[in-house]
Design an enzyme around this catalytic site. Sequence first.
Site, short mmCIF file in Angstrom:
data_model
loop_
_atom_site.label_atom_id
_atom_site.label_comp_id
_atom_site.label_asym_id
_atom_site.label_seq_id
_atom_site.Cartn_x
_atom_site.Cartn_y
_atom_site.Cartn_z
N ASP A 278 58.51 39.97 51.88
CA ASP A 278 59.27 41.18 52.15
C ASP A 278 60.71 41.01 51.66
OD1 ASP A 278 57.56 43.05 53.16
OD2 ASP A 278 58.09 42.74 55.27
N THR B 2 39.08 56.65 50.65
CA THR B 2 40.29 56.60 51.46
C THR B 2 40.85 58.00 51.71
OG1 THR B 2 41.68 56.25 49.51
CG2 THR B 2 40.93 54.29 50.68
N ASN C 279 38.79 48.81 40.53
CA ASN C 279 39.08 50.23 40.74
C ASN C 279 40.34 50.68 40.01
OD1 ASN C 279 38.49 52.79 42.42
ND2 ASN C 279 40.66 52.40 42.82
N LEU D 223 36.41 59.97 48.26
CA LEU D 223 36.61 60.01 49.72
C LEU D 223 36.53 58.62 50.37
CD1 LEU D 223 34.67 63.28 50.69
CD2 LEU D 223 37.07 63.00 50.03
N TYR E 139 47.81 44.17 43.99
CA TYR E 139 48.04 45.62 43.93
C TYR E 139 49.11 45.95 42.91
CZ TYR E 139 50.20 50.06 45.10
OH TYR E 139 50.78 51.30 45.01
N PHE F 24 45.96 59.69 40.73
CA PHE F 24 46.34 59.07 42.00
C PHE F 24 45.24 58.17 42.57
CE2 PHE F 24 48.43 63.15 41.60
CZ PHE F 24 49.76 62.85 41.87
N ALA F 25 44.09 58.12 41.90
CA ALA F 25 42.94 57.41 42.46
C ALA F 25 43.12 55.90 42.36
CB ALA F 25 41.66 57.85 41.74
N ARG G 25 64.97 50.03 53.04
CA ARG G 25 64.07 50.66 52.08
C ARG G 25 64.56 52.06 51.72
NH1 ARG G 25 62.96 46.13 51.88
NH2 ARG G 25 60.93 45.10 52.17
N ARG H 103 57.65 38.91 57.44
CA ARG H 103 56.41 38.87 56.67
C ARG H 103 56.70 38.26 55.31
NH1 ARG H 103 54.47 45.07 57.53
NH2 ARG H 103 56.52 45.32 56.58
#
Length: 327
Positions: free
Chosen positions: A283, A40, A93, A38, A142, A74-75, A220, A280
């Site tokens: 991008d 996120t 993580n 929990l 990421y 999915f964590a 996108r 940005r």
Amino acid sequence: MTEAVRKYLVTGGAGYVGGVVAAHLLERGHRVTVLDDLSTGFAEGVPAGAEFVEGRVQDAARWLDDSYDGVLHFAAFSQVGESVAKPEKYWENNVGGTMALLAAMRSAGVRRLVFSSTAATYGEPVTVPITETAPTAPTSPYGASKLAVDHMIGGECTAHGLAAVSLRYFNVAGAYGFLGERHAPESHLVPLVLQVALGAREAISVYGDDYPTPDGTCVRDYIHVADLAEAHLLALDAMTAGEHLVCNLGNGNGFSVREVVETVRKVTGHPIPEITAPRRAGDPAVLVASAEAARERLGWTPSRPDLADVVADAWDFARARHEGDRA
């Protein structure tokens, strides 16, 4: 023929995509345990009928045993900007958590895995549409953490006979009943534009209007979250022991930022003021997926390719949540 009832662990199942996938599994009659810390996710996002365990994926061995037929993973933390500022959080993580999960699965004899990967593994695309054979050169911690996990899974398949599918998403949007996007902070375009329609935000920022695209804004590939969930269920049936299958998930069609904004105007009936802001960093002008591998190997075809349908479902969810918050 009645589908066999199976038992699945869904890590991160209190989040947006994980919750929708868990709901689809339950609708097919399967047994589902949601594991989520929990950090996120939201407890109310766990679908009714699922067993909920509050805990970290690093501790999956406490709950995983040979009664499970597979894991859907999915964590993960998924904010690109945060990953640049706090890379150690993402390595610990996303990579460390998955390493612990794979060890728990090996120990329990659970040999089927669907992994929530990302198009961020590709970085700046060399060619568009992007295929699974495209070079992987992530531009953020990421994306790098997700690519590292893909490599880990591949090794697990080769060495220990795991059957696994990594699904690389592009832009996921829409909602499925009471399950929709509620990130804090929100960074995805569709819910941000809907916040303007709800009066929770004054205007939408358009980052760059001088890209080499038809209207100058980034393009996108958007996919409905329910179509995404269907791909996960198909992946469970398509996987083979010892093979790590990687499939992109997308519509194969691109929509510009301004096309998304205009679609929200039409669906909601609200004016959406725009503010043009500088580009940005990092991008790409166009990110569009080739989903041929998913069609050929999974038998998957998006059934909700219309952007207006995606936005309409997201709008229903956003309004319901907004009215609930005001009640």
